[in-house]
Design a protein around this motif. Sequence first.
Motif, PDB file in Angstrom:
ATOM      1  N   GLN A  73       0.932  -1.517   0.191  1.00 36.63           N
ATOM      2  CA  GLN A  73       0.280  -0.263   0.006  1.00 36.63           C
ATOM      3  C   GLN A  73       0.746   1.316   0.394  1.00 36.63           C
ATOM      4  OE1 GLN A  73      -0.485   2.338   2.074  1.00 36.63           O
ATOM      5  NE2 GLN A  73      -2.576   3.704   1.620  1.00 36.63           N
ATOM      6  N   GLN A  74       1.666   1.108   0.516  1.00 38.09           N
ATOM      7  CA  GLN A  74       2.388   2.669   0.633  1.00 38.09           C
ATOM      8  C   GLN A  74       3.425   2.388  -0.448  1.00 38.09           C
ATOM      9  OE1 GLN A  74       3.450   4.983   3.309  1.00 38.09           O
ATOM     10  NE2 GLN A  74       1.274   3.484   3.690  1.00 38.09           N
ATOM     11  N   PHE A  77       0.491   4.150  -2.768  1.00 39.00           N
ATOM     12  CA  PHE A  77      -0.172   5.315  -2.345  1.00 39.00           C
ATOM     13  C   PHE A  77       0.366   6.338  -1.903  1.00 39.00           C
ATOM     14  CE2 PHE A  77      -3.425   1.719  -3.510  1.00 39.00           C
ATOM     15  CZ  PHE A  77      -3.900   2.607  -3.990  1.00 39.00           C
ATOM     16  N   GLU A  80       1.019   9.866  -2.156  1.00 41.37           N
ATOM     17  CA  GLU A  80      -0.638  10.818  -1.876  1.00 41.37           C
ATOM     18  C   GLU A  80      -0.770  11.394  -0.263  1.00 41.37           C
ATOM     19  OE1 GLU A  80      -3.775   7.674  -4.412  1.00 41.37           O
ATOM     20  OE2 GLU A  80      -4.313   7.959  -2.299  1.00 41.37           O
ATOM     21  N   HIS A  82      -1.865  12.329   2.596  1.00 39.26           N
ATOM     22  CA  HIS A  82      -3.638  11.862   4.123  1.00 39.26           C
ATOM     23  C   HIS A  82      -2.956  10.337   3.604  1.00 39.26           C
ATOM     24  CE1 HIS A  82      -4.623  15.613   5.090  1.00 39.26           C
ATOM     25  NE2 HIS A  82      -4.118  16.051   4.120  1.00 39.26           N
ATOM     26  N   SER A  83      -2.104   9.927   2.888  1.00 35.56           N
ATOM     27  CA  SER A  83      -1.819   8.341   2.702  1.00 35.56           C
ATOM     28  C   SER A  83      -1.834   7.284   4.025  1.00 35.56           C
ATOM     29  CB  SER A  83      -0.690   7.982   1.803  1.00 35.56           C
ATOM     30  OG  SER A  83       0.859   8.443   2.117  1.00 35.56           O
ATOM     31  N   LYS A 204      -9.604  11.387   5.287  1.00 34.30           N
ATOM     32  CA  LYS A 204      -9.016  11.432   3.637  1.00 34.30           C
ATOM     33  C   LYS A 204      -9.719  12.640   2.866  1.00 34.30           C
ATOM     34  CE  LYS A 204      -6.956   7.962   5.607  1.00 34.30           C
ATOM     35  NZ  LYS A 204      -5.377   7.838   5.476  1.00 34.30           N
ATOM     36  N   ASP A 209      -7.097  11.073  -2.642  1.00 32.61           N
ATOM     37  CA  ASP A 209      -7.285   9.599  -3.210  1.00 32.61           C
ATOM     38  C   ASP A 209      -6.715  10.188  -5.114  1.00 32.61           C
ATOM     39  OD1 ASP A 209      -7.671   7.691  -3.984  1.00 32.61           O
ATOM     40  OD2 ASP A 209      -9.472   7.052  -3.319  1.00 32.61           O
ATOM     41  N   ARG A 210      -5.600   9.438  -4.919  1.00 26.75           N
ATOM     42  CA  ARG A 210      -5.343  10.003  -6.340  1.00 26.75           C
ATOM     43  C   ARG A 210      -5.558  10.704  -7.398  1.00 26.75           C
ATOM     44  NH1 ARG A 210      -8.735   5.074  -5.483  1.00 26.75           N
ATOM     45  NH2 ARG A 210      -7.461   3.242  -6.130  1.00 26.75           N
ATOM     46  N   HIS A 295      -7.516   0.744   0.024  1.00 28.43           N
ATOM     47  CA  HIS A 295      -6.806   1.807  -0.070  1.00 28.43           C
ATOM     48  C   HIS A 295      -6.105   2.156   1.122  1.00 28.43           C
ATOM     49  CE1 HIS A 295      -6.723   5.427  -2.282  1.00 28.43           C
ATOM     50  NE2 HIS A 295      -5.115   4.846  -1.643  1.00 28.43           N
ATOM     51  N   TRP A 296      -6.421   2.630   1.977  1.00 32.82           N
ATOM     52  CA  TRP A 296      -6.276   2.930   3.717  1.00 32.82           C
ATOM     53  C   TRP A 296      -5.913   1.342   4.554  1.00 32.82           C
ATOM     54  CZ3 TRP A 296     -10.014   6.388   1.467  1.00 32.82           C
ATOM     55  CH2 TRP A 296      -9.197   7.600   0.962  1.00 32.82           C
TER      56      TRP A 296
END
Length: 412
Positions: A73-74, A77, A80, A82-83, A204, A209-210, A295-296
């Motif tokens: 995940q890291q 994302f 980004e 607030h990832s 978030k 997000d993206r 995603h998170w």
Amino acid sequence: MIEVRQRRVVPSVLVLVTLLLPLGAGAQYTPERHNWETRRPAEVGMNATLVEEAVQMAIDGETPGTHDMALSQQLAFGREPHSEPIGPFRTRGDAAGIIIRNGYIVTEWGDPYRVDMTHSVSKSFLSTTVGLAWADGLIDDIDDTVAPYMAPVLLPEGDGERNLSGDSYSHEPVTLFEDEHNRKITWRNLLQQNSAWRGTLWGKPDWADRPAEDRSAWLDMDRPEPGTVYEYNDTRVNLLALLATQVWREPLPNVLRRRVMDPIGASNTWRWHGYENSWITQDGERIQIVSGGGHWGGGMFLSARDQARLGMFTLRRGNWKGEQLLPEEWFDMATTPSTPNPGYGFMNYFLNGPGEDGRKTYPSAPDEAYAHRGSGTNLVYVDPVNDLVIVARWIQGGAIDPFLGKVVESIN
């Protein structure tokens, strides 16, 4: 249970497909909870050698890199805003999957009982709970604006819509659809991921997000009109989960278990997770709002076998052992191409019919096929033409179409 909607059911495409199958094909076999029958490839009209080759392709096409989902995940994302993770992760297993034809297991590979993250396939479970609310009349029409359905709720400080200065509203119960733009959003917009909702949920912001490469656009209050632009956005997916929980007035995993997972014979090992900060007080009880993906962190954790039951549930258009768990009309709507993205129906139905560019996602598969798909790749392929469900976990994207093509080729 769903009499409110049964008058609206339309003729099933699956019935036509079933009539076209060879006699004795066993198209209407439905597995028991603890007993899923297997058949040799030849018994369901498939070539054993080609099936074996397809399985080897899936194994050889395993997604490379780390099995550590938190690290993955890291890597995906981490750049980004607030990832930071806020939900649980689980280190994944090796490539695994199942091929099912006419309801029977033809072959399996890897560990089909291992519980892994399924990432955005979670969205298909979320949209199912919305469909059940519609079937029960809790949602009158999916083209209704959602604002009248949303009760004020106390969220973590900093969450909510943004005013014209870009700041959050004061820390008080909010409905998330007071903004003039957000008041136009319908259930259909949220289900098709074209709502363009603006705000922050569970820490978030929608823009994080993206995010666009142009950083000056991150806090831009201009948004396209709801229904005009498709944008894959997990903040807005989580908004739908919160809204559906408000409508049901109970946790969504309870609804899903009672109405779908238990009736279709899923195991007791699946779990639907939310975030460490996605808790609200509802009717005097603390309830965790689940997430629509990993995603998170969080989302649906389940086995390949339970994923396959999801595939059969949608292939059979909500009918399980003669009981209509969800009206067929819902599946008509879920698999109807959306206007801004003809390759996407409701979340998470990726349609295979030719898109705007005239190309199919999987050229080797029929136009009528679709997939519930999540990062990894977690693939639940549903093919009503060939009465076929395929689960392929941890397969890289470029290997999917050749693999599917080999399976389809194996059918006599």
